[in-house]
Design an enzyme around this catalytic site. Structure first.
Site, PDB file in Angstrom:
ATOM      1  N   GLU A  24       8.542  -4.711  28.862  1.00 43.41           N
ATOM      2  CA  GLU A  24       9.032  -5.436  27.686  1.00 43.41           C
ATOM      3  C   GLU A  24      10.259  -6.243  28.091  1.00 43.41           C
ATOM      4  OE1 GLU A  24      10.781  -3.303  24.362  1.00 43.41           O
ATOM      5  OE2 GLU A  24       9.654  -4.500  22.930  1.00 43.41           O
ATOM      6  N   GLU A  75      12.624   4.024  17.731  1.00 42.44           N
ATOM      7  CA  GLU A  75      13.243   3.443  18.931  1.00 42.44           C
ATOM      8  C   GLU A  75      14.705   3.088  18.683  1.00 42.44           C
ATOM      9  OE1 GLU A  75      11.591  -0.341  20.116  1.00 42.44           O
ATOM     10  OE2 GLU A  75      12.440  -0.161  22.136  1.00 42.44           O
TER      11      GLU A  75
HETATM   12  O1  LIG Z   1      13.182  -4.779  20.889  1.00 36.88           O
HETATM   13  C1  LIG Z   1      12.572  -3.778  21.295  1.00 36.88           C
HETATM   14  O2  LIG Z   1      12.911  -3.177  22.283  1.00 36.88           O
HETATM   15  C2  LIG Z   1      11.387  -3.262  20.605  1.00 36.88           C
HETATM   16  O3  LIG Z   1      10.595  -2.466  21.422  1.00 36.88           O
HETATM   17  C3  LIG Z   1      10.751  -3.795  19.478  1.00 36.88           C
HETATM   18  O4  LIG Z   1       9.764  -3.218  19.117  1.00 36.88           O
HETATM   19  C4  LIG Z   1      11.185  -4.994  18.738  1.00 36.88           C
HETATM   20  O5  LIG Z   1      12.460  -4.841  18.234  1.00 36.88           O
HETATM   21 MG   LIG Z   2      11.619  -1.769  23.145  1.00 38.41          MG
END
Ligand SMILES: O=C(O)[C@H](O)C(=O)CO
Ligand SMILES: [Mg+2]
Length: 251
Positions: free
Chosen positions: A231, A134
């Site tokens: 999120e 990510e």
């Molecule tokens: O912060 C995020 O976007 C994440 O998905 C994560 O997993 C934690 O850093």
């Molecule tokens: Mg994230």
């Protein structure tokens, strides 16, 4: 559109099993979390079975205070692999399908080589799981190794593992790159999970720079059928922050 409650941010004042029950009661289709390791996997698995929700993903541990993952840190390979193995074992114990392998604060060719090798380890160790990487934005995570979708695409393509995928977090990628409609279309084959939050405040997905009605319609038109990760950081009780959900679920 279906939605997954990210329990790292939603109902994060509750123990994970209770947060799973709260997400189910609120009508979420799935859940995901960040770092569940202080919770007994048996209790988490029981809450998932009781509610019928799937845990879509969890993260590798970040490391020492101030660290944000270990997998791109030269000299820390043994620790990184131990954390990857721990995440795989936990995911298997609760029937979770994906692991976000966190790169950490690092830069340069040595970091890239270490990250590639650790991802190779993760993909081979758990071929039945999706291994996610990510890109994070430079304001929230300055110095994080992985910052752009093009960088992630190169890691994925050169790895040659079917189970290595991109976590397309609209919040981070809007800040770093924008042009999200075209990026979703172009990157769809390598996207393993999508997350949403308002930009720039990371609040509920009903305000800010991005129109998530359009993002969700784009995903729908691409045939995206999996739950999208909510999120975002609620202001106040999570239960009071869900006004956005009916309109986006209707897409
Ligand atoms: O912060 C995020 O976007 C994440 O998905 C994560 O997993 C934690 O850093
Ligand atoms: Mg994230």
């Amino acid at each position: 559109m279906k939605f997954s409650a990210n329990l790292g941010f939603l109902w994060n004042d509750m123990a994970l099993p209770d947060a799973i029950r709260a997400a189910a009661a609120a009508g979420f289709d799935a859940v995901e979390c960040h770092w569940p390791y202080d919770q007994a996997p048996e209790a988490v698995a029981a809450a998932l079975a009781e509610t019928g929700l799937e845990m879509l993903g969890l993260n590798t541990l970040r490391g020492k205070p101030g660290e944000n993952g270990l997998s791109a840190l030269p000299g820390r390979e043994a620790e990184a692999r131990a954390e990857i193995d721990r995440a795989i074992a936990y995911a298997r114990a609760i029937g979770c399908g994906a692991i976000h392998v966190m790169a950490g604060f690092a830069e340069g060719p040595a970091a890239e080589a270490v990250f590639r090798a650790n991802l190779d380890h993760a993909c081979r160790a758990a071929p039945e799981l999706t291994i996610l990487i990510e890109p994070l934005n430079r304001h929230d995570a300055p110095g994080y190794f992985l910052t752009h979708s093009g960088q992630a695409l190169d890691l994925i393509e050169r790895a040659g593992h079917e189970n290595l995928k991109l976590m397309f977090d609209c919040y981070h990628l809007q800040i770093m790159e924008g042009d999200l409609t075209r990026r979703l279309q172009a990157l769809q084959p390598v996207i393993g999970h999508v997350q949403i939050a308002a930009v720039p405040d990371r609040g509920t997905p009903d305000h800010g720079e991005l129109d998530f009605r359009h993002i969700c319609a784009t995903l729908r038109d691409l045939g995206w059928a999996r739950p999208v990760g909510a999120e975002y950081r609620p202001v106040g009780p999570t239960g009071d922050s869900l006004g956005w959900l009916p309109a986006l679920r209707a897409i």
